[in-house]
Design a protein around this motif. Structure first.
Motif, mmCIF file in Angstrom:
data_model
loop_
_atom_site.group_PDB
_atom_site.id
_atom_site.type_symbol
_atom_site.label_atom_id
_atom_site.label_comp_id
_atom_site.label_asym_id
_atom_site.label_seq_id
_atom_site.Cartn_x
_atom_site.Cartn_y
_atom_site.Cartn_z
ATOM 1 N N UNK A 66 -5.282 28.939 29.338
ATOM 2 C CA UNK A 66 -3.841 29.043 29.812
ATOM 3 C C UNK A 66 -3.079 30.092 28.954
ATOM 4 N N UNK A 67 -3.611 30.427 27.773
ATOM 5 C CA UNK A 67 -2.865 31.284 26.703
ATOM 6 C C UNK A 67 -3.171 32.869 26.992
ATOM 7 N N UNK A 68 -4.279 33.377 27.941
ATOM 8 C CA UNK A 68 -4.675 34.407 28.031
ATOM 9 C C UNK A 68 -4.120 34.941 29.343
ATOM 10 N N UNK A 69 -3.644 36.218 29.518
ATOM 11 C CA UNK A 69 -2.930 36.725 30.486
ATOM 12 C C UNK A 69 -3.467 36.933 31.851
ATOM 13 N N UNK A 70 -3.221 36.183 32.712
ATOM 14 C CA UNK A 70 -3.670 36.016 34.097
ATOM 15 C C UNK A 70 -5.170 35.377 34.164
ATOM 16 N N UNK A 71 -5.553 34.898 35.247
ATOM 17 C CA UNK A 71 -6.815 34.567 35.515
ATOM 18 C C UNK A 71 -7.941 35.330 35.022
ATOM 19 N N UNK A 72 -9.213 34.702 34.437
ATOM 20 C CA UNK A 72 -10.111 35.490 33.784
ATOM 21 C C UNK A 72 -11.533 34.954 34.084
ATOM 22 N N UNK A 73 -12.657 35.595 33.946
ATOM 23 C CA UNK A 73 -13.884 34.890 34.415
ATOM 24 C C UNK A 73 -14.689 35.255 32.691
ATOM 25 N N UNK A 74 -15.199 33.893 32.550
ATOM 26 C CA UNK A 74 -15.872 33.914 31.154
ATOM 27 C C UNK A 74 -17.213 33.261 31.516
ATOM 28 N N UNK A 75 -18.347 33.817 31.231
ATOM 29 C CA UNK A 75 -19.880 33.389 31.489
ATOM 30 C C UNK A 75 -19.786 32.821 32.847
ATOM 31 N N UNK A 76 -19.340 33.446 33.714
ATOM 32 C CA UNK A 76 -19.565 33.179 35.201
ATOM 33 C C UNK A 76 -18.666 31.951 35.752
#
Length: 223
Positions: A66-76
């Motif tokens: 939640x500390x990364x800017x906006x939603x993101x995809x990691x390892x699918x």
């Protein structure tokens, strides 16, 4: 939707091209991921290039998606980040194809994309997007994820320049797409593996920056 196939070259890790204004890094890879929480170690010989990708919100002692800017995809897997008004676009990669997109088009579910993150969109389909007056004259060494002649690359300014001049230089270099990558003291540290397999560090002095320990995510190219 425009996508391109990735490819690899045997015996080559990251090719570096030097222009009048830039260092251009071309990782030859089979997979891209957004690694979160801890930067890939240089002892991991499967990694060819990694650098900071999305913005980090707060200087927290512990990692939270939640500390990364906006939603993101990691390892699918889709992860929920904080809403960031500065982000205007994004990038996704999966199954050998990639796409630079406007933020409004960033997927709501992973749906086959292996990785993805949001950032400030600089150039889309060869068209330079408007530059905000707040950033125009800011000076630093800048870095962007780009598509040049159908290949993915990371482009870094050779010296401290204004953001306006960095964007113009990217446009003059004829990149088709460009997405900002987080920079600044601590955040600008990166490393790659050259054609001899040797690890080359970018801004190793950043390891001494107070911000170094607060980094949260890295776009990572694997052989």
């Amino acid at each position: 939707m425009i996508v391109f196939l990735s490819f690899t070259l045997n015996g080559v890790a990251t090719n570096v091209e030097t222009t009048a204004n830039h260092y251009v890094y071309y990782p030859e890879y089979s997979k891209i991921d957004l690694v979160c929480g801890q930067m890939p170690k240089s002892t991991d010989k499967s990694v060819e290039f990694c650098c900071e990708a999305a913005f980090t919100g707060e200087l927290l002692a512990e990692f939270k998606h939640s500390n990364i800017a906006d939603n993101h995809i990691c390892n699918g897997m889709m992860k929920k980040g904080y809403r960031c008004k500065a982000n205007t676009g994004g990038f996704v990669w999966g199954k050998g194809k990639w796409k630079f997109i406007k933020k409004v088009d960033f997927p709501t579910v992973a749906n086959g994309w292996n990785m993805g993150f949001c950032q400030l969109l600089i150039i889309k389909d060869g068209i330079t997007l408007p530059i905000g007056t707040k950033m125009r004259k800011n000076q630093t060494i800048y870095r962007a994820l780009c598509e040049k002649d159908g290949r993915l690359c990371v482009i870094e300014s050779k010296k401290v320049v204004t953001y306006e001049d960095f964007v113009k230089a990217l446009s003059d270099f004829k990149v088709r797409h460009a997405l900002y990558l987080d920079m600044g003291s601590g955040w600008n540290y990166a490393w790659y593996r050259n054609k001899n397999g040797k690890v080359v560090e970018r801004f190793p002095e950043s390891k001494k920056s107070p911000n170094f320990k607060y980094r949260t995510n890295w776009i990572t190219f694997y052989k």
